[in-house]
Design a protein around this motif. Structure first.
Motif, PDB file in Angstrom:
ATOM      1  N   ILE A 138     -23.825  37.011  70.605  1.00 27.79           N
ATOM      2  CA  ILE A 138     -25.029  37.672  70.083  1.00 27.79           C
ATOM      3  C   ILE A 138     -25.131  37.513  68.571  1.00 27.79           C
ATOM      4  O   ILE A 138     -26.197  37.255  68.028  1.00 27.79           O
ATOM      5  CB  ILE A 138     -25.034  39.173  70.466  1.00 27.79           C
ATOM      6  N   VAL A 139     -23.984  37.697  67.894  1.00 32.59           N
ATOM      7  CA  VAL A 139     -23.977  37.634  66.429  1.00 32.59           C
ATOM      8  C   VAL A 139     -22.899  36.668  65.964  1.00 32.59           C
ATOM      9  O   VAL A 139     -21.968  36.329  66.702  1.00 32.59           O
ATOM     10  CB  VAL A 139     -23.741  39.038  65.797  1.00 32.59           C
ATOM     11  N   ASP A 140     -23.021  36.265  64.716  1.00 26.74           N
ATOM     12  CA  ASP A 140     -22.009  35.415  64.070  1.00 26.74           C
ATOM     13  C   ASP A 140     -20.890  36.345  63.610  1.00 26.74           C
ATOM     14  O   ASP A 140     -21.008  36.995  62.562  1.00 26.74           O
ATOM     15  CB  ASP A 140     -22.650  34.679  62.904  1.00 26.74           C
ATOM     16  N   ILE A 141     -19.820  36.419  64.409  1.00 21.99           N
ATOM     17  CA  ILE A 141     -18.746  37.375  64.127  1.00 21.99           C
ATOM     18  C   ILE A 141     -18.132  37.162  62.748  1.00 21.99           C
ATOM     19  O   ILE A 141     -17.961  38.128  61.985  1.00 21.99           O
ATOM     20  CB  ILE A 141     -17.654  37.310  65.222  1.00 21.99           C
ATOM     21  N   PRO A 142     -17.740  35.926  62.377  1.00 20.75           N
ATOM     22  CA  PRO A 142     -17.156  35.737  61.036  1.00 20.75           C
ATOM     23  C   PRO A 142     -18.096  36.199  59.920  1.00 20.75           C
ATOM     24  O   PRO A 142     -17.659  36.810  58.952  1.00 20.75           O
ATOM     25  CB  PRO A 142     -16.911  34.222  60.974  1.00 20.75           C
ATOM     26  N   ALA A 143     -19.386  35.893  60.053  1.00 18.85           N
ATOM     27  CA  ALA A 143     -20.336  36.299  59.016  1.00 18.85           C
ATOM     28  C   ALA A 143     -20.459  37.824  58.955  1.00 18.85           C
ATOM     29  O   ALA A 143     -20.516  38.424  57.876  1.00 18.85           O
ATOM     30  CB  ALA A 143     -21.697  35.666  59.286  1.00 18.85           C
ATOM     31  N   LEU A 144     -20.497  38.459  60.115  1.00 20.27           N
ATOM     32  CA  LEU A 144     -20.577  39.926  60.154  1.00 20.27           C
ATOM     33  C   LEU A 144     -19.324  40.547  59.555  1.00 20.27           C
ATOM     34  O   LEU A 144     -19.399  41.519  58.791  1.00 20.27           O
ATOM     35  CB  LEU A 144     -20.766  40.400  61.592  1.00 20.27           C
ATOM     36  N   LYS A 145     -18.170  39.931  59.904  1.00 19.73           N
ATOM     37  CA  LYS A 145     -16.919  40.458  59.364  1.00 19.73           C
ATOM     38  C   LYS A 145     -16.890  40.342  57.848  1.00 19.73           C
ATOM     39  O   LYS A 145     -16.483  41.273  57.138  1.00 19.73           O
ATOM     40  CB  LYS A 145     -15.747  39.693  59.987  1.00 19.73           C
ATOM     41  N   ALA A 146     -17.328  39.209  57.328  1.00 16.63           N
ATOM     42  CA  ALA A 146     -17.359  39.011  55.875  1.00 16.63           C
ATOM     43  C   ALA A 146     -18.276  40.040  55.209  1.00 16.63           C
ATOM     44  O   ALA A 146     -17.961  40.582  54.142  1.00 16.63           O
ATOM     45  CB  ALA A 146     -17.822  37.601  55.561  1.00 16.63           C
ATOM     46  N   LYS A 147     -19.418  40.302  55.851  1.00 18.18           N
ATOM     47  CA  LYS A 147     -20.355  41.287  55.290  1.00 18.18           C
ATOM     48  C   LYS A 147     -19.732  42.679  55.263  1.00 18.18           C
ATOM     49  O   LYS A 147     -19.825  43.409  54.265  1.00 18.18           O
ATOM     50  CB  LYS A 147     -21.633  41.307  56.123  1.00 18.18           C
ATOM     51  N   LEU A 148     -19.095  43.075  56.359  1.00 21.02           N
ATOM     52  CA  LEU A 148     -18.481  44.397  56.416  1.00 21.02           C
ATOM     53  C   LEU A 148     -17.345  44.525  55.419  1.00 21.02           C
ATOM     54  O   LEU A 148     -17.155  45.579  54.803  1.00 21.02           O
ATOM     55  CB  LEU A 148     -17.979  44.681  57.835  1.00 21.02           C
ATOM     56  N   GLU A 149     -16.550  43.430  55.237  1.00 24.88           N
ATOM     57  CA  GLU A 149     -15.454  43.470  54.256  1.00 24.88           C
ATOM     58  C   GLU A 149     -15.983  43.629  52.836  1.00 24.88           C
ATOM     59  O   GLU A 149     -15.402  44.349  52.017  1.00 24.88           O
ATOM     60  CB  GLU A 149     -14.622  42.192  54.383  1.00 24.88           C
ATOM     61  N   LYS A 150     -17.094  42.954  52.555  1.00 24.73           N
ATOM     62  CA  LYS A 150     -17.700  43.075  51.237  1.00 24.73           C
ATOM     63  C   LYS A 150     -18.208  44.497  51.010  1.00 24.73           C
ATOM     64  O   LYS A 150     -18.017  45.088  49.935  1.00 24.73           O
ATOM     65  CB  LYS A 150     -18.852  42.075  51.107  1.00 24.73           C
ATOM     66  N   ASP A 151     -18.868  45.056  52.031  1.00 24.56           N
ATOM     67  CA  ASP A 151     -19.349  46.441  51.930  1.00 24.56           C
ATOM     68  C   ASP A 151     -18.189  47.405  51.744  1.00 24.56           C
ATOM     69  O   ASP A 151     -18.271  48.363  50.952  1.00 24.56           O
ATOM     70  CB  ASP A 151     -20.139  46.813  53.186  1.00 24.56           C
ATOM     71  N   LEU A 152     -17.080  47.157  52.482  1.00 29.47           N
ATOM     72  CA  LEU A 152     -15.915  48.036  52.384  1.00 29.47           C
ATOM     73  C   LEU A 152     -15.302  47.978  51.000  1.00 29.47           C
ATOM     74  O   LEU A 152     -14.892  49.009  50.438  1.00 29.47           O
ATOM     75  CB  LEU A 152     -14.888  47.645  53.445  1.00 29.47           C
ATOM     76  N   GLU A 153     -15.238  46.796  50.422  1.00 30.26           N
ATOM     77  CA  GLU A 153     -14.669  46.644  49.079  1.00 30.26           C
ATOM     78  C   GLU A 153     -15.489  47.428  48.059  1.00 30.26           C
ATOM     79  O   GLU A 153     -14.949  48.117  47.186  1.00 30.26           O
ATOM     80  CB  GLU A 153     -14.654  45.157  48.714  1.00 30.26           C
ATOM     81  N   LYS A 154     -16.804  47.366  48.201  1.00 26.89           N
ATOM     82  CA  LYS A 154     -17.688  48.100  47.289  1.00 26.89           C
ATOM     83  C   LYS A 154     -17.512  49.608  47.435  1.00 26.89           C
ATOM     84  O   LYS A 154     -17.427  50.349  46.450  1.00 26.89           O
ATOM     85  CB  LYS A 154     -19.131  47.703  47.577  1.00 26.89           C
ATOM     86  N   VAL A 155     -17.411  50.066  48.688  1.00 28.70           N
ATOM     87  CA  VAL A 155     -17.251  51.500  48.938  1.00 28.70           C
ATOM     88  C   VAL A 155     -15.906  51.983  48.417  1.00 28.70           C
ATOM     89  O   VAL A 155     -15.804  53.070  47.831  1.00 28.70           O
ATOM     90  CB  VAL A 155     -17.408  51.791  50.445  1.00 28.70           C
TER      91      VAL A 155
END
Length: 919
Positions: free
Chosen positions: A853-870
């Motif tokens: 359904i989704v590009d897992i690596p891309a989603l993971k990279a996005k979530l990691e970036k969001d987590l780093e910011k938080v």
């Protein structure tokens, strides 16, 4: 063949629609009350705005509240009269006219009374109706055919009757008393028209020498100029320091007048030196001491605030100029001891905006105690009137307990001239305190009585003063209905039902109306007094002319529409009597508070347009079979849910408005219309409206039509124009018929099903959860997905299966699997290795498999970036909160804000870590 579809325009035009309906309502006298209506009467008299006024936010708020009540009661079938009118505002009009005359280089005295009053009436006819026109912009459902003015013929006759009756009963008298004198308007003002302001002033200390040369007494005052009228110095009889001096005399500086030292318990020995100068002519407490000790009463002031001949060398000087000169003289002669900075309260004239002067003056008074005591007895015996909120009953009661005689004469020409005639032939043509007088309802009657008493050739002169404006306003609830005549209106609509007003005029107006009403009619003038709060500005400050922070409601009406402003004001009420706040941008004249109400109107308009478009040209009456069928016939789960919610809404609106919870009713309507009806039900039934006509489609059309028509009726008291416009298009009603006079919806208990509503809320929450998970996973809006819902019990499984079609439609779900949760293993694990996003609904779990359904690596990279910011933000907040200097020095609200922000980012961090864990 389907009927022709008549639909609403694509966009709502509040300006055009509101003007149209205001004109039609008034031209067709839709709100004209009929005494033979038959229903139970419901009457409100408008709190009359000053004829000099212009619409302000307080008016808009108060009249929006009243209009909700009267429109609601009219739709309930009651015989409603909302009676409008204006107050002649003696002081305000006089100030305006005197200012204009001054610009022309003349005065009212030079113009003469007759010419002055001609000018006043001409102004009233040309400019005095400004506020009435502005009130019309609010779409008020008043009976304009009964509009009154406190100086029209009928009300003037009522004032004459009331004055004469009170005089004959010994409740009005003429006498010399200490009054509040306003030098600006050159008139007496009542205690209620005095505003106490705290000012930074001075306290001057003087020595008064003993006449036997044995020493001095030191006194202090904030008004040095008044010492010229001192007739004693007082000490407390228990004060050991001065007991031996009582009975001796002092030499009054400057005036060289011998004055006594008296003993009076009023004096506080602990204040200052324990010695008080006594000026009976210019201080109410000194006046009382003067009466007790038979002291001379010396008046120092002219009517304009300058010193008269009793001021000696300072005669002719303005009071504040005289103050400075008196201090200089006392200093030169060695009597000034010291000057202190001193913060104290100074009474100001509410109208003249200058400090008032306590002044001994001959005036007309109402003997208030008999009136107040009777009103108190009514309050104590049957709690009449009833105050909402009830805390104001105590304020009202305390005021009645402490009322003093009411000074009702004003040294003005615009107003009700006092119906007293002086027999000037008995005092050589001049009116003095000893001139005999006759009180009568007319000059002819006064002349008849004078001839009978004094013989032919008697000369009369009518009192030049007018009555306090509040005297006629106190008669308003019954004089406007025709009193003293027993008219049909009096018999039908008096006592009135409710008074809606602000707490700030409980004393000015409410108490006077109850005293006058009970005395002249034997009945309280209203059953309920609904006290509303104030409208505060964007900084939560009270709006006032002095602060220049008012918000012009007409600007907001022009920008957003009348309905939006009315609804925004009422919806802001969180409890009876509470202040409300309006967010406002003064640079752009925009308000996010009113904009939200305008958006609500647009939402209703667009939803109504969709509904009407899908009724196939049929009206609710033609589709009305839905009212007669059992709750289970041809109705789906969603249909039964919206009908239950709708009938619950009817109950809520009725209960809240009946108990003055107008803000709560407005919020309930907003939540139902925006949420339940527009966002959910309409979206849920769209698939069933497609295709050819069928019983299923007809059922949906019937439900939509019935709920929309009923909801328009519920909302009409709050937003009358847009609801009238939509209703006419929906029902295709003739233009001689109006939603404003339709029956208010009634709840039908057979449709209300709390269990069904609770069950259906699970379906709604599952759709919300799926939508949120889709957003977090970055799934495209149009992409259909597979969803699994794992439940822990049979009940939830049945609910989700019943709502499966709704979930699939609004959640964009291809395949929905509803199953029991595994007995073992972690929640959300079903033995498969698919990567999933999960959410919780009640005790169930929603799972969205992500593989394919989704590009897992891309989603993971996005979530990691969001987590780093938080995490970075969390570290920064933790550093601040671990810093002792920040905790100690920052404001408490700043520290609290940082703690709240830390809690929020910690929660975000946990969510992101969970999402990454699932990947």
């Amino acid at each position: 063949m389907a009927a022709e579809v008549i639909n609403l325009p694509s966009q709502y035009d509040p300006a055009g629609s509101e003007a149209q309906w205001q004109r039609r309502w008034e031209e067709n006298q839709v709100f004209r009350a009929q005494v033979n209506h038959g229903g139970e009467s419901y009457c409100i008299v408008i709190p009359p705005p000053n004829v000099t006024g212009s619409l302000h936010m307080g008016h808009a708020f108060e009249h929006a509240l009243i209009d909700v009540l009267v429109r609601y009661q009219r739709m309930r079938g009651r015989n409603v009269l909302w009676l409008p009118g204006t107050d002649h505002a003696s002081i305000a009009v006089s100030t305006l006219l005197d200012r204009d005359l001054a610009k022309e280089g003349t005065t009212r005295q030079a113009l003469g009374r007759s010419a002055y009053l001609e000018r006043a009436w001409a102004w009233k006819e040309s400019s005095g109706g400004t506020i009435v026109g502005q009130l019309r912009r609010l779409g008020l459902s008043v009976d304009w055919t009964r509009e009154r003015f406190t100086m029209d013929g009928g009300l003037s006759a009522a004032v004459l009757r009331a004055f004469n009756q009170l005089y004959q009963e010994g409740l009005i008298y003429r006498g010399q008393y200490m009054v509040n004198w306003c030098p600006a308007s050159q008139s007496a003002v009542s205690d209620l028209e005095v505003e106490n302001r705290e000012v930074q002033g001075h306290l001057w200390h003087f020595r008064y020498p003993l006449t036997d040369g044995s020493g001095f007494l030191e006194v202090a005052t904030t008004r040095p100029e008044t010492m010229l009228g001192d007739t004693a110095v007082a000490v407390n009889p228990e004060d050991d320091r001065y007991q031996a001096l009582v009975g001796k005399t002092l030499r009054l500086p400057i005036m060289n007048r011998e004055i006594p030292i008296i003993a009076d318990t009023y004096v506080d020995p602990s204040f200052g030196t324990g010695c008080v100068k006594v000026t009976p002519g210019h201080d109410p407490n000194d006046f009382a001491m003067g009466q007790r000790h038979n002291l001379p009463m010396i008046n120092l002031l002219n009517k304009d605030g300058s010193l008269n001949e009793n001021g000696g060398d300072f005669a002719g000087l303005d009071r504040f100029v005289a103050r400075k000169r008196v201090v200089e003289r006392l200093d030169q002669e060695g009597f000034l001891v010291r000057v202190e900075d001193y913060k104290h309260t100074v009474p100001y004239s509410d109208r003249g905006k200058v400090p008032v002067e306590p002044l001994l003056s001959t005036q007309w008074f109402v003997k208030i105690r008999p009136l107040a005591d009777r009103t108190l007895a009514a309050l104590d015996n049957d709690q009449s009137p009833r105050f909402i909120p009830d805390r104001w009953a105590k304020v009202y009661r305390d005021w009645l307990v402490n009322l003093k005689d009411w000074c009702i004469s004003r040294q003005l020409w615009w107003g009700h001239q006092i119906p007293a005639w002086y027999v000037v032939s008995e005092t050589q043509g001049e009116v003095t305190d000893d001139t005999p007088f006759i009180v009568a309802p007319s000059a002819a009657e006064a002349q008849r009585q004078a001839i009978a008493q004094y013989g032919e050739g008697v000369q009369l002169e009518q009192d030049q003063d007018v009555l306090d404006t509040w005297f006629s306003s106190g008669l308003w609830p019954f004089s406007t209905l025709g009193w003293p005549d027993q008219t049909d209106d009096i018999r039908t609509y008096y006592p009135t039902t409710v008074l809606v007003t602000g707490f700030d005029i409980i004393f000015f107006w409410v108490a006077r109306m109850t005293m006058m009403g009970l005395h002249f009619t034997g009945k309280m003038p209203f059953q309920d007094v609904y006290i509303h709060g104030l409208v505060r500005d964007e900084n939560n400050k009270k709006m006032s002319k002095s602060a220049n922070n008012g918000i012009d409601p007409l600007l907001l009406i022009n920008h957003y529409g009348t309905d939006a402003l009315r609804y925004a004001l009422v919806k802001e009420v969180v409890g009876a009597g509470q202040d409300i706040r309006i967010e406002y941008n003064r640079k752009t004249d925009e308000s996010i508070t009113v904009e939200a109400a305008r958006n609500f109107a647009n939402k209703l308009w667009n939803a109504s347009r969709f509904v009407i478009m899908n009724l196939g040209g049929q009206t609710p009456a033609q589709l009305g079979l839905i009212r007669d069928i059992p709750a289970t016939m041809n109705l789906e789960l969603g249909d039964r849910w919206i009908l239950s919610r709708y009938h619950q809404l009817i109950q809520t609106c009725r209960q809240e408005i009946d108990t003055y919870g107008l803000g709560e009713a407005a919020k309930a309507l907003y939540e139902f219309i925006w949420g339940d009806f527009c966002d959910w039900y309409i979206e849920l039934v769209k698939p069933r409206l497609q295709g050819e006509d069928s019983p299923e489609k007809t059922t949906v059309q019937g439900v939509l039509a019935m709920v929309l028509e009923g909801t328009l009726g519920l909302l009409h008291p709050f937003m009358p124009h847009i609801t009238e416009e939509i209703w006419h298009t929906l029902t295709q009603a003739d233009l001689t018929d109006y939603l404003a006079v339709q029956a208010y919806p009634e709840a039908e208990s057979q449709w209300i099903d709390p269990d069904l509503e609770a069950n259906f809320s699970l379906v709604i929450e599952s759709i919300r959860t799926i939508r949120n998970l889709r957003t977090e996973a970055g799934i495209k809006p149009g992409q259909r997905i597979n969803v699994i819902i794992e439940t822990r019990g049979d009940r939830e499984q049945v609910i989700f299966q019943a709502g499966q079609a709704y979930i699939c439609h609004l959640g964009r779900v291809e395949i929905l699997t509803v199953r029991s949760q595994p007995e073992q293993g972690e929640p959300g694990k079903s033995g498969k290795t698919d990567q999933v996003f999960t959410g919780v609904v009640g005790t169930s779990e929603v799972l969205i498999p992500l593989t394919g359904i989704v590009d897992i690596p891309a989603l993971k990279a996005k979530l990691e970036k969001d987590l780093e910011k938080v995490k970075s933000e969390m570290k920064s907040l933790q550093g601040r909160l671990n810093n002792p200097n920040f905790i100690e020095k920052a404001k408490p609200e700043v520290v609290a804000g940082a703690k709240a922000a830390l809690t929020e980012v910690q929660q975000q961090c946990e969510i992101l870590e969970t999402r990454l864990g699932l990947l």
